[in-house]
Motif scaffolding. Structure first.
Motif, PDB file in Angstrom:
ATOM      1  N   SER A  96       0.135  -5.923  -5.773  1.00 17.77           N
ATOM      2  CA  SER A  96      -0.604  -4.676  -5.677  1.00 17.77           C
ATOM      3  C   SER A  96      -0.938  -4.133  -7.084  1.00 17.77           C
ATOM      4  O   SER A  96      -1.746  -3.334  -7.182  1.00 17.77           O
ATOM      5  CB  SER A  96       0.039  -3.638  -5.050  1.00 17.77           C
ATOM      6  N   VAL A  97      -0.439  -5.009  -8.153  1.00 20.99           N
ATOM      7  CA  VAL A  97      -0.626  -4.619  -9.615  1.00 20.99           C
ATOM      8  C   VAL A  97      -1.518  -5.860 -10.214  1.00 20.99           C
ATOM      9  O   VAL A  97      -2.513  -5.761 -10.867  1.00 20.99           O
ATOM     10  CB  VAL A  97       0.490  -4.559 -10.415  1.00 20.99           C
ATOM     11  N   ALA A  98      -1.073  -7.146  -9.588  1.00 22.32           N
ATOM     12  CA  ALA A  98      -1.766  -8.183 -10.261  1.00 22.32           C
ATOM     13  C   ALA A  98      -3.432  -8.404  -9.866  1.00 22.32           C
ATOM     14  O   ALA A  98      -4.242  -8.706 -10.436  1.00 22.32           O
ATOM     15  CB  ALA A  98      -0.890  -9.540  -9.625  1.00 22.32           C
ATOM     16  N   ASP A 142       2.044  -0.974  -2.929  1.00 21.08           N
ATOM     17  CA  ASP A 142       2.272  -1.192  -1.364  1.00 21.08           C
ATOM     18  C   ASP A 142       3.502  -0.159  -1.026  1.00 21.08           C
ATOM     19  O   ASP A 142       4.319  -0.008  -1.808  1.00 21.08           O
ATOM     20  CB  ASP A 142       2.907  -2.549  -1.344  1.00 21.08           C
ATOM     21  N   GLY A 143       3.123   0.473   0.127  1.00 24.66           N
ATOM     22  CA  GLY A 143       4.425   1.384   0.716  1.00 24.66           C
ATOM     23  C   GLY A 143       4.006   2.658   0.295  1.00 24.66           C
ATOM     24  O   GLY A 143       4.607   3.597   0.902  1.00 24.66           O
ATOM     25  N   HIS A 144       2.905   3.047  -0.382  1.00 25.45           N
ATOM     26  CA  HIS A 144       2.688   4.441  -1.181  1.00 25.45           C
ATOM     27  C   HIS A 144       1.427   4.696  -0.686  1.00 25.45           C
ATOM     28  O   HIS A 144       0.442   3.943  -0.707  1.00 25.45           O
ATOM     29  CB  HIS A 144       2.877   4.437  -2.436  1.00 25.45           C
ATOM     30  N   GLY A 145       0.966   6.086  -0.520  1.00 26.51           N
ATOM     31  CA  GLY A 145      -0.434   6.579  -0.619  1.00 26.51           C
ATOM     32  C   GLY A 145      -1.204   5.851   0.438  1.00 26.51           C
ATOM     33  O   GLY A 145      -0.660   6.058   1.610  1.00 26.51           O
ATOM     34  N   GLU A 146      -2.213   5.472   0.223  1.00 28.60           N
ATOM     35  CA  GLU A 146      -3.295   4.930   1.179  1.00 28.60           C
ATOM     36  C   GLU A 146      -3.092   3.378   1.553  1.00 28.60           C
ATOM     37  O   GLU A 146      -3.829   2.936   2.578  1.00 28.60           O
ATOM     38  CB  GLU A 146      -4.710   5.000   0.925  1.00 28.60           C
ATOM     39  N   SER A 147      -1.984   2.889   0.945  1.00 28.94           N
ATOM     40  CA  SER A 147      -1.688   1.287   1.100  1.00 28.94           C
ATOM     41  C   SER A 147      -1.374   1.098   2.951  1.00 28.94           C
ATOM     42  O   SER A 147      -0.532   1.820   3.128  1.00 28.94           O
ATOM     43  CB  SER A 147      -0.660   0.832   0.120  1.00 28.94           C
ATOM     44  N   PRO A 148      -1.950   0.151   3.402  1.00 28.83           N
ATOM     45  CA  PRO A 148      -1.645  -0.169   4.674  1.00 28.83           C
ATOM     46  C   PRO A 148      -0.273  -1.043   4.931  1.00 28.83           C
ATOM     47  O   PRO A 148      -0.051  -1.308   6.035  1.00 28.83           O
ATOM     48  CB  PRO A 148      -2.918  -0.918   5.089  1.00 28.83           C
ATOM     49  N   ARG A 149      -0.033  -1.443   3.646  1.00 26.95           N
ATOM     50  CA  ARG A 149       1.353  -2.292   3.920  1.00 26.95           C
ATOM     51  C   ARG A 149       2.587  -1.592   3.381  1.00 26.95           C
ATOM     52  O   ARG A 149       2.702  -0.728   2.591  1.00 26.95           O
ATOM     53  CB  ARG A 149       1.059  -3.470   2.643  1.00 26.95           C
ATOM     54  N   ALA A 150       3.774  -2.136   3.824  1.00 27.65           N
ATOM     55  CA  ALA A 150       4.773  -1.657   3.551  1.00 27.65           C
ATOM     56  C   ALA A 150       5.629  -2.193   2.245  1.00 27.65           C
ATOM     57  O   ALA A 150       5.109  -3.094   1.767  1.00 27.65           O
ATOM     58  CB  ALA A 150       5.991  -1.980   4.503  1.00 27.65           C
ATOM     59  N   ALA A 153      -9.341  -6.304  -3.889  1.00 24.99           N
ATOM     60  CA  ALA A 153      -8.723  -7.656  -3.428  1.00 24.99           C
ATOM     61  C   ALA A 153      -7.438  -8.030  -4.247  1.00 24.99           C
ATOM     62  O   ALA A 153      -7.314  -8.041  -5.542  1.00 24.99           O
ATOM     63  CB  ALA A 153      -9.680  -8.844  -3.423  1.00 24.99           C
ATOM     64  N   ALA A 154      -6.464  -8.603  -3.426  1.00 22.04           N
ATOM     65  CA  ALA A 154      -5.213  -8.717  -3.956  1.00 22.04           C
ATOM     66  C   ALA A 154      -4.495  -9.697  -2.933  1.00 22.04           C
ATOM     67  O   ALA A 154      -5.006  -9.887  -1.897  1.00 22.04           O
ATOM     68  CB  ALA A 154      -4.276  -7.633  -4.124  1.00 22.04           C
ATOM     69  N   GLN A 155      -3.632 -10.695  -3.363  1.00 27.18           N
ATOM     70  CA  GLN A 155      -3.088 -11.855  -2.633  1.00 27.18           C
ATOM     71  C   GLN A 155      -2.518 -11.277  -1.151  1.00 27.18           C
ATOM     72  O   GLN A 155      -2.837 -11.932  -0.139  1.00 27.18           O
ATOM     73  CB  GLN A 155      -2.210 -12.508  -3.204  1.00 27.18           C
ATOM     74  N   ALA A 156      -1.975 -10.106  -1.159  1.00 22.30           N
ATOM     75  CA  ALA A 156      -1.110  -9.597  -0.096  1.00 22.30           C
ATOM     76  C   ALA A 156      -2.082  -8.690   0.774  1.00 22.30           C
ATOM     77  O   ALA A 156      -1.727  -8.173   1.867  1.00 22.30           O
ATOM     78  CB  ALA A 156      -0.094  -8.824  -0.277  1.00 22.30           C
ATOM     79  N   GLY A 157      -3.199  -8.315   0.340  1.00 25.06           N
ATOM     80  CA  GLY A 157      -4.203  -7.594   1.027  1.00 25.06           C
ATOM     81  C   GLY A 157      -5.035  -6.297   0.326  1.00 25.06           C
ATOM     82  O   GLY A 157      -4.580  -6.446  -1.075  1.00 25.06           O
ATOM     83  N   PRO A 158      -5.761  -5.818   0.454  1.00 27.26           N
ATOM     84  CA  PRO A 158      -6.642  -4.863  -0.330  1.00 27.26           C
ATOM     85  C   PRO A 158      -5.707  -3.501  -1.031  1.00 27.26           C
ATOM     86  O   PRO A 158      -4.861  -3.261  -0.326  1.00 27.26           O
ATOM     87  CB  PRO A 158      -7.680  -4.079   0.360  1.00 27.26           C
ATOM     88  N   SER A 176       2.571  10.916   0.938  1.00 28.63           N
ATOM     89  CA  SER A 176       3.072  10.410   2.043  1.00 28.63           C
ATOM     90  C   SER A 176       4.453   9.719   2.081  1.00 28.63           C
ATOM     91  O   SER A 176       4.751   9.225   3.413  1.00 28.63           O
ATOM     92  CB  SER A 176       1.984   9.286   2.289  1.00 28.63           C
ATOM     93  N   GLY A 177       5.141   9.932   1.379  1.00 29.79           N
ATOM     94  CA  GLY A 177       6.550   9.217   0.938  1.00 29.79           C
ATOM     95  C   GLY A 177       6.345   7.585   0.825  1.00 29.79           C
ATOM     96  O   GLY A 177       5.210   7.147   0.540  1.00 29.79           O
ATOM     97  N   ILE A 178       7.673   6.936   1.349  1.00 28.74           N
ATOM     98  CA  ILE A 178       7.552   5.494   1.124  1.00 28.74           C
ATOM     99  C   ILE A 178       7.820   4.819   2.718  1.00 28.74           C
ATOM    100  O   ILE A 178       8.614   5.290   3.300  1.00 28.74           O
ATOM    101  CB  ILE A 178       8.711   5.037   0.337  1.00 28.74           C
ATOM    102  N   ARG A 179       6.957   3.877   2.798  1.00 29.20           N
ATOM    103  CA  ARG A 179       7.282   3.074   3.911  1.00 29.20           C
ATOM    104  C   ARG A 179       7.559   1.884   3.548  1.00 29.20           C
ATOM    105  O   ARG A 179       7.007   0.796   2.801  1.00 29.20           O
ATOM    106  CB  ARG A 179       5.630   2.791   4.644  1.00 29.20           C
ATOM    107  N   ALA A 180       8.858   1.339   3.898  1.00 27.81           N
ATOM    108  CA  ALA A 180       9.432   0.179   3.204  1.00 27.81           C
ATOM    109  C   ALA A 180      10.171  -0.781   3.966  1.00 27.81           C
ATOM    110  O   ALA A 180      10.598  -0.599   5.238  1.00 27.81           O
ATOM    111  CB  ALA A 180      10.613   0.742   2.132  1.00 27.81           C
ATOM    112  N   GLN A 181      10.017  -2.124   3.635  1.00 28.39           N
ATOM    113  CA  GLN A 181      11.060  -3.233   4.233  1.00 28.39           C
ATOM    114  C   GLN A 181      11.978  -3.481   3.514  1.00 28.39           C
ATOM    115  O   GLN A 181      12.799  -4.490   3.792  1.00 28.39           O
ATOM    116  CB  GLN A 181       9.824  -4.560   4.337  1.00 28.39           C
ATOM    117  N   ILE A 182      11.903  -3.003   2.003  1.00 25.04           N
ATOM    118  CA  ILE A 182      13.077  -3.414   1.140  1.00 25.04           C
ATOM    119  C   ILE A 182      13.348  -1.940   0.356  1.00 25.04           C
ATOM    120  O   ILE A 182      12.669  -1.084   0.243  1.00 25.04           O
ATOM    121  CB  ILE A 182      12.824  -4.252   0.035  1.00 25.04           C
TER     122      ILE A 182
END
Length: 419
Positions: free
Chosen positions: A205-207, A188-196, A133-138, A296-302
């Motif tokens: 994602s660290v906290a 976030d934005g890497h591997g199996e993470s569903p978020r960008a 669990a993390a503030q922005a999602g698992p 999987s590369g990077i999925r990025a909004q920034i």
């Protein structure tokens, strides 16, 4: 008519002589060619015997096709027989290297190091796949626990473009051997993470994983590589907890033009070819080392450049440095880093003066440093010492003079503590 017969006889005789001479030359040429072929085959086998022996002695299973059982005997038998000359030996040297690699790739095709990170129960550890669990999602994670349990854990944060398993097997192996649990996470934005990849959510994602570790372990180390180091430092600056912080080749800022970026890629590709990295072949065949590079590369909004600016490594370090108490800090930088300029590494060193321990590996590059055996072992030894000193502090043991000197390295303290 007599003259015609004479000329014909002379011609037939001449032809017979020429034919006879040619047959003799062919008969002589055949043994010569066979001898040359035999010499080259013998030279090839001698080289293969040598490479196999060296691979076995160095325990490089990924470069061995016979587990070292045939190498020495093959070479000795051939040398005691018809010894090849130096010309066949020189000619077959490059060919033998290719043959050795080809045989090893075929023989060790199942020697995949990523299998060491597959969830399951093993002789010396258990591995569990988690969504924390993390503030922005698992946050996808692998939780690795030594058999028998432990009260100390290390959270490992990968670099830009990587993922939680990216060349992590050797680091995990050494940490487990030294009694640490390990938490590998996907930013976030890497591997199996569903978020960008986005800011500021990437910090969670660290906290989040650190909060989970704090609820399960008494001592927590945090290791961040490059971008992962900047995210980890920002998380600690914003209030997340760790008992020791390690940063590997983390730049305070990153700005490269398109031409400069291409040049950096070329230099890093060339500089990763280092003799100390042969330890990777203890766990992997050549094809698996190459395959492990695929992510999987990077999925990025920034963008990554802007993300480094937003994370503000130097500002985060200044916030942590101003606190009391603050976690001990270990910095590793590479002497031949094409990504992090020497001035950038020096800026981090200056900003953490009288707090951090700074180490530079002269021959390492940005890409090679996180997989250098000396860096891995040095980091784990430092974490072990930091854990030991933290335990003494928790028990309210008065520090000896060498323990109270914050400029002393954990290795120096450890050596003196153990005599």
């Amino acid at each position: 008519m007599k003259k015609l017969l004479a000329r014909t006889s002379f011609g037939l005789a001449g032809g017979f002589v020429v034919a006879s001479t040619g047959s003799a030359s062919g008969a002589l040429a055949e043994p010569v060619e066979a001898k040359k072929l035999h010499q080259h085959v013998t030279a090839l086998c001698c080289w293969l015997g040598l490479w196999e022996t060296l691979a076995a002695q160095a325990e490089l299973r990924g470069l061995s096709w016979g587990a070292g059982r045939y190498g020495l005997g093959l070479s000795v038998a051939l040398v005691l027989g018809k010894r090849p000359g130096w010309r066949p030996l020189a000619a077959m040297l490059p060919i033998s290297l290719g043959v050795q690699l080809g045989l090893a790739m075929w023989r060790r095709r199942d020697l995949n190091p990523l299998q060491q990170l597959a969830p399951g129960v093993y002789r010396d550890r258990s591995i569990t796949r988690l969504d924390l669990a993390a503030q922005a999602g698992p946050v996808p994670a692998l939780h690795i626990v030594p058999t028998g349990g432990t009260q100390a854990a290390v959270c490992v944060v990968h670099g830009s473009g990587g993922d939680k398993c990216f060349y992590a097997w050797r680091l995990v192996e050494v940490l487990v051997q030294h009694g640490f649990a390990v938490l590998l996470i996907d930013l976030d934005g890497h591997g199996e993470s569903p978020r960008a990849q986005a800011f500021p959510s990437i910090v969670t994602s660290v906290a989040g994983p650190l909060a989970w570790l704090q609820a399960h372990y008494g001592w927590i180390g945090l290791l961040g590589m490059s971008l992962g180091g900047a995210v980890a430092t920002r998380a600690i600056a914003e209030g997340a907890h760790c008992d020791a912080l390690v940063l590997w080749v983390t730049p305070p800022r990153l700005r490269l033009s398109r031409a400069a970026y291409r040049r950096v890629q070329l230099l890093e590709a060339l500089r990763i070819i280092r003799l100390p990295l042969v330890h990777l072949f203890r766990d992997a065949a050549p094809q698996h080392i190459v395959a492990a590079w695929q992510t999987s590369g990077i999925r990025a909004q920034i963008g990554t450049w802007d993300l480094f600016d937003a994370l503000d490594l130097l500002g985060s370090l200044a916030q942590i440095k101003a606190r009391a108490p603050r976690p001990p800090l270990l910095l590793y930088y590479a002497g031949r880093d094409a990504v992090v300029a020497p001035s950038s590494a020096e800026a981090v060193r200056t900003a953490t003066a009288d707090w951090s321990e700074f180490r530079r590996i002269p021959g390492a590059s940005h890409v090679s440093l996180p997989i250098e055996q000396a860096v891995i072992e040095g980091t784990v030894a430092w974490l072990g010492c930091a854990r030991e000193l933290g335990s003494l502090a928790a028990m309210n043991v008065a520090p000896t003079p060498h323990q109270s000197n914050h400029t002393q390295s954990p290795e120096q303290a450890r050596d003196r503590h153990h005599g």
